[in-house]
Design a protein around this motif. Sequence first.
Motif, PDB file in Angstrom:
ATOM      1  N   TRP A  39       3.731   3.178   3.911  1.00 12.21           N
ATOM      2  CA  TRP A  39       2.655   2.754   3.010  1.00 12.21           C
ATOM      3  C   TRP A  39       3.200   2.123   1.727  1.00 12.21           C
ATOM      4  CZ3 TRP A  39      -1.102   6.558   0.087  1.00 12.21           C
ATOM      5  CH2 TRP A  39      -2.046   5.808  -0.631  1.00 12.21           C
ATOM      6  N   ASP A  95      -7.990  -4.280   0.382  1.00 13.75           N
ATOM      7  CA  ASP A  95      -8.750  -4.344  -0.878  1.00 13.75           C
ATOM      8  C   ASP A  95     -10.059  -5.103  -0.721  1.00 13.75           C
ATOM      9  OD1 ASP A  95      -7.771  -6.919  -0.591  1.00 13.75           O
ATOM     10  OD2 ASP A  95      -6.698  -6.943  -2.504  1.00 13.75           O
ATOM     11  N   VAL A 143      -5.865   1.841   8.285  1.00 16.58           N
ATOM     12  CA  VAL A 143      -5.437   0.975   7.191  1.00 16.58           C
ATOM     13  C   VAL A 143      -6.664   0.278   6.615  1.00 16.58           C
ATOM     14  CG1 VAL A 143      -4.035  -1.013   6.513  1.00 16.58           C
ATOM     15  CG2 VAL A 143      -3.159   0.608   8.224  1.00 16.58           C
ATOM     16  N   THR A 144      -6.785   0.282   5.290  1.00 13.94           N
ATOM     17  CA  THR A 144      -7.913  -0.364   4.625  1.00 13.94           C
ATOM     18  C   THR A 144      -7.389  -1.403   3.642  1.00 13.94           C
ATOM     19  OG1 THR A 144      -9.155   1.694   4.779  1.00 13.94           O
ATOM     20  CG2 THR A 144     -10.006   0.032   3.278  1.00 13.94           C
ATOM     21  N   ASP A 191      -4.394  -1.878   1.086  1.00 13.87           N
ATOM     22  CA  ASP A 191      -4.700  -0.946   0.000  1.00 13.87           C
ATOM     23  C   ASP A 191      -4.257   0.464   0.383  1.00 13.87           C
ATOM     24  OD1 ASP A 191      -5.641   0.186  -2.314  1.00 13.87           O
ATOM     25  OD2 ASP A 191      -7.741   0.186  -1.685  1.00 13.87           O
ATOM     26  N   THR A 192      -4.916   1.070   1.359  1.00 20.68           N
ATOM     27  CA  THR A 192      -4.563   2.438   1.746  1.00 20.68           C
ATOM     28  C   THR A 192      -4.100   2.494   3.199  1.00 20.68           C
ATOM     29  OG1 THR A 192      -6.820   2.973   2.434  1.00 20.68           O
ATOM     30  CG2 THR A 192      -6.244   3.404   0.135  1.00 20.68           C
ATOM     31  N   VAL A 193      -3.213   3.436   3.473  1.00 25.46           N
ATOM     32  CA  VAL A 193      -2.739   3.703   4.835  1.00 25.46           C
ATOM     33  C   VAL A 193      -2.797   5.212   5.032  1.00 25.46           C
ATOM     34  CG1 VAL A 193      -0.848   3.521   6.486  1.00 25.46           C
ATOM     35  CG2 VAL A 193      -1.205   1.694   4.786  1.00 25.46           C
ATOM     36  N   GLU A 194      -3.574   5.647   6.015  1.00 21.59           N
ATOM     37  CA  GLU A 194      -3.725   7.078   6.280  1.00 21.59           C
ATOM     38  C   GLU A 194      -3.285   7.392   7.699  1.00 21.59           C
ATOM     39  OE1 GLU A 194      -7.056  10.678   6.207  1.00 21.59           O
ATOM     40  OE2 GLU A 194      -7.705   8.582   6.055  1.00 21.59           O
ATOM     41  N   HIS A 245       3.176   7.983   5.343  1.00 22.48           N
ATOM     42  CA  HIS A 245       2.657   8.183   3.992  1.00 22.48           C
ATOM     43  C   HIS A 245       3.701   7.934   2.905  1.00 22.48           C
ATOM     44  CE1 HIS A 245      -0.700  10.912   5.759  1.00 22.48           C
ATOM     45  NE2 HIS A 245      -1.142   9.685   5.583  1.00 22.48           N
ATOM     46  N   THR A 256     -11.220  -2.454   7.616  1.00 24.17           N
ATOM     47  CA  THR A 256     -10.487  -1.303   8.139  1.00 24.17           C
ATOM     48  C   THR A 256      -9.891  -1.628   9.503  1.00 24.17           C
ATOM     49  OG1 THR A 256     -11.879   0.309   6.988  1.00 24.17           O
ATOM     50  CG2 THR A 256     -10.686   1.095   8.926  1.00 24.17           C
ATOM     51  N   LYS A 306       2.019  -1.750   0.909  1.00 23.52           N
ATOM     52  CA  LYS A 306       0.918  -1.801  -0.058  1.00 23.52           C
ATOM     53  C   LYS A 306       0.980  -3.114  -0.842  1.00 23.52           C
ATOM     54  CE  LYS A 306      -1.290   0.842  -3.798  1.00 23.52           C
ATOM     55  NZ  LYS A 306      -2.630   0.808  -3.177  1.00 23.52           N
TER      56      LYS A 306
END
Length: 376
Positions: free
Chosen positions: A63, A34, A31-32, A5-8, A59, A38, A67
């Motif tokens: 990502w 859905d 990385v998280t 889902d997310t990559v920070e 970013h 984490t 995704k």
Amino acid sequence: MHRVDTVEAIPVAYPDPNDFDTIRRTVLVKVTTDSGITGWGECIAMWPEACKAVALVIHEGLWPVVKGLDATDTDTAWTTMRRHIWWYGEGGIASMALSGVDMALWDIAGKAAGKPIHELLGGLRHEKLLANASTHVNKDGIPACVAEVESFFEAGFRSTKLGFGKKGLSNIGGDPDRDVSFVKALREALGDEAEILIDIGNGVRWDVDTAIDVANRMGEYRIGWYEEPLYVTDDAGYRKLKASTQVRIASGEREFTEAGYRRQMEFVQAVDVYGVDPARVEGITGFRRVDALCTEHGKTINAHAWSTAITTAASLHLSLASPNAEIFEYKPLPVIVQDELVAEKLWHKDGWAYPLTGPGLGIEVQEDVVERIRDR
């Protein structure tokens, strides 16, 4: 399925007593999925501008391509990212960016399976590894430098790796006679059983004949290996050095890709021990590929784990699952990214490094500490 889902990417900065309180920098990756899992990774980019570049690549480049992918299918994700960064060139910023995301995905894969990463890698090849106190020589004068190393062994370490020509008060590094005298004094102080590894490193500039002379003189005091006494691309110099000493030669931590290590092993043929950093060499997946080369060519692998506890955890799983590892490096002096970044400090027991048993990396990252050291 656990989809990305997310990559920070999170640049951080901290003072490190192991490096004379120099401000060191790296990029953490979160990385998280859905499904709410984490994973954590790291990209050791070091300089401020490099950390910013790595964060940008993650970013805006990595990502978007991962995704929605299955976070537990690390091979597919790694191949997808590597095909994207192909246009950037081989190694460098791109490989470091890939490293952090890949490491985080392995953390997720282990958590999803309820298994430590070393089980996903095929299981343990070692029950434990010799714990090495890895630091820089930075005290004032040979007696003070020797005394500090003695304190590491008094604290239970059984091996030490010492970087020469670093920041600090020490004049060790660059003067061959003084450097050999330091190793002689160390051996006399530590006794016959202690393992001493010497990392000449980037702060020292010797010609090949000097490097050979120092290798053979230090060899009289039974050093375990002699790391990067020449610039890493001096192929002819390393070949001459290899042919002129019985001391094991170590190098490799500045390589970024499987192709770079393959060139070293097949073309240069001068290195016995390869330093490999999962936060630089395209992650846990990249490390495994280099480890397979080490098996093929009969080489020793040494995880360059000299950063945060995230890379330490990844390196520990990889080292204990590798048939080619001999030791495991720890930073012997307290530092926030080892002592506070994770809930339970990763540390040796009676001079040995043992496996982590929790799922994934087996660590619990403290996000309040991440925020405290975030490089804004």
